[in-house]
Write an enzyme that holds these catalytic residues in place. Structure first.
Site, PDB file in Angstrom:
ATOM      1  CE  LYS A  96       2.752   3.586  -5.898  1.00 53.85           C
ATOM      2  NZ  LYS A  96       3.110   4.109  -4.592  1.00 53.85           N
TER       3      LYS A  96
HETATM    4  N1  PXG Z   1       0.322   6.675   0.118  1.00 48.84           N
HETATM    5  C1  PXG Z   1       1.480   6.899  -0.499  1.00 48.84           C
HETATM    6  C2  PXG Z   1       2.004   8.276  -0.645  1.00 48.84           C
HETATM    7  C3  PXG Z   1       2.198   5.801  -1.041  1.00 48.84           C
HETATM    8  O1  PXG Z   1       3.352   6.023  -1.685  1.00 48.84           O
HETATM    9  C4  PXG Z   1       0.461   4.323  -0.219  1.00 48.84           C
HETATM   10  C5  PXG Z   1      -0.192   5.451   0.271  1.00 48.84           C
HETATM   11  C6  PXG Z   1      -0.203   2.982  -0.097  1.00 48.84           C
HETATM   12  O2  PXG Z   1      -0.736   2.595  -1.366  1.00 48.84           O
HETATM   13  P1  PXG Z   1      -0.919   1.058  -1.752  1.00 48.84           P
HETATM   14  O3  PXG Z   1      -1.556   1.094  -3.085  1.00 48.84           O
HETATM   15  O4  PXG Z   1       0.456   0.467  -1.753  1.00 48.84           O
HETATM   16  O5  PXG Z   1      -1.800   0.457  -0.718  1.00 48.84           O
HETATM   17  C7  PXG Z   1       1.697   4.486  -0.870  1.00 48.84           C
HETATM   18  C8  PXG Z   1       2.473   3.294  -1.310  1.00 48.84           C
HETATM   19  C9  PXG Z   1       7.523   1.194  -0.120  1.00 48.84           C
HETATM   20  C10 PXG Z   1       6.867   2.132  -1.055  1.00 48.84           C
HETATM   21  O6  PXG Z   1       8.717   0.933  -0.289  1.00 48.84           O
HETATM   22  C11 PXG Z   1       5.495   2.344  -1.052  1.00 48.84           C
HETATM   23  C12 PXG Z   1       4.934   3.254  -1.939  1.00 48.84           C
HETATM   24  C13 PXG Z   1       5.779   3.914  -2.772  1.00 48.84           C
HETATM   25  C14 PXG Z   1       7.118   3.715  -2.768  1.00 48.84           C
HETATM   26  C15 PXG Z   1       7.686   2.807  -1.916  1.00 48.84           C
HETATM   27  O7  PXG Z   1       6.847   0.681   0.783  1.00 48.84           O
HETATM   28  N2  PXG Z   1       3.593   3.588  -2.084  1.00 48.84           N
END
Ligand code: PXG
Length: 292
Positions: free
Chosen positions: A151
């Site tokens: 990430k």
């Molecule tokens: N895939 C990607 C590419 C992500 O960026 C998820 C899956 C879900 O992961 P989690 O751990 O949150 O269940 C993400 C989540 C937003 C935001 O504003 C979300 C993410 C990154 C930046 C902003 O919702 N990541």
């Protein structure tokens, strides 16, 4: 008093929370981040987010300048100082200030930033009706070029996808990997129901292994729903019985149309609704207390 953000041990009013233009997080996207949620005075799955942050940092050979315990305490302290009980938390570790070359060795001190704020959510009716999504032509980065499971601060792959999504006027979009397999949405993971089995792409699809994804897989087991991690393409997805997306911001959001193809009955499916219900219960019960 307004919201304050944490930068390297100190809190600054939001308007004054600034980093150097020579920070390699800004110049090169060199750094890692996490998006975390707090519900009802508890931080949901904080340890899993810290695990993922440290794993990304290890691969980038980025030395997080705080112990894990100190960072956990800093997150909770920032939330307390801002009097937040339901919050979005953005944890950022950048390579820090260096020179104009990209060599990380010129950056002696990585920076830690903790942004805690209120959250903007999808409208509630989207969870009742379900959303209509599109697939985009931008493919996920190859895992051997920039592993999507890190990430990292370079989110241009997802942003290129998002630009296509915006042009379609959709709320989210689905990205395929280099082999044409469904990978994930631009900021969410994807699930579908096929012959009664809850299916999601595996790590080798080249995805971010979402914390919400992991939680949903656990909840499915508790609910007696069979699960499988396997590769599939758009044709399979168009013919699935149910579909939903998962992410820290979106939580669990039903999908009722993909590229104009109606999924199942065109309304959020039975399994999807069960998962949404149990997820909402879980986030209210579990988590690291902000007040210690
Ligand atoms: N895939 C990607 C590419 C992500 O960026 C998820 C899956 C879900 O992961 P989690 O751990 O949150 O269940 C993400 C989540 C937003 C935001 O504003 C979300 C993410 C990154 C930046 C902003 O919702 N990541």
């Amino acid at each position: 008093m307004g919201i304050s953000y944490y930068i390297d041990g100190k809190l600054y009013p939001k308007e004054e929370a600034k980093v150097s233009v020579l920070d390699h997080g800004f110049l090169y996207g060199d750094g890692v981040f996490e998006g975390i949620r707090a519900y009802n005075g508890r931080v949901f799955r904080l340890e899993q987010h810290l695990d993922r942050l440290w794993q990304g940092a290890r691969t980038l050979m980025l030395q997080i300048p705080l112990s894990r315990d100190a960072l956990r305490k800093a997150v909770l302290w920032t939330l307390r100082e801002n009097k937040l009980r339901d919050a979005y938390i953005r944890l950022v570790v950048t390579r820090g200030v260096g020179d104009l070359g990209l060599d990380p060795r010129k950056c002696p001190r990585p920076s830690v930033i903790i942004i805690t704020d209120t959250i903007s959510l999808y409208p509630a009716e989207l969870y009742e009706r379900g959303m209509e999504v599109v697939s985009v032509s931008t493919r996920k980065n190859r895992t051997d070029a920039l592993n999507p499971n890190i990430k990292c601060l370079n989110y241009l792959n997802q942003i290129l996808g998002r630009l296509e999504v915006n042009r379609e006027g959709a709320p989210e979009g689905i990205m395929l990997n280099q082999d044409g397999h469904v990978a994930e949405a631009t900021a969410d993971n994807i699930f579908m129901v096929l012959k009664g089995i809850l299916v999601t792409p595996p790590a080798i699809a080249g995805i971010l292994l979402g914390i919400t994804r992991e939680t949903v897989l656990e909840l499915a087991v508790k609910e007696g729903i069979p699960t499988e991690e396997k590769l599939f393409g758009l044709h399979t997805l168009y013919n699935s019985e149910e579909c939903f997306l998962t992410g820290t911001g979106a939580e669990v959001v039903p999908v009722v149309k993909v590229d104009g193809r109606t999924i199942g009955a065109g309304v959020p499916g039975e399994m999807t609704r069960r998962i949404i219900k149990s997820f909402r219960e879980l986030v209210q019960q579990e988590g690291t207390p902000i007040d210690g």
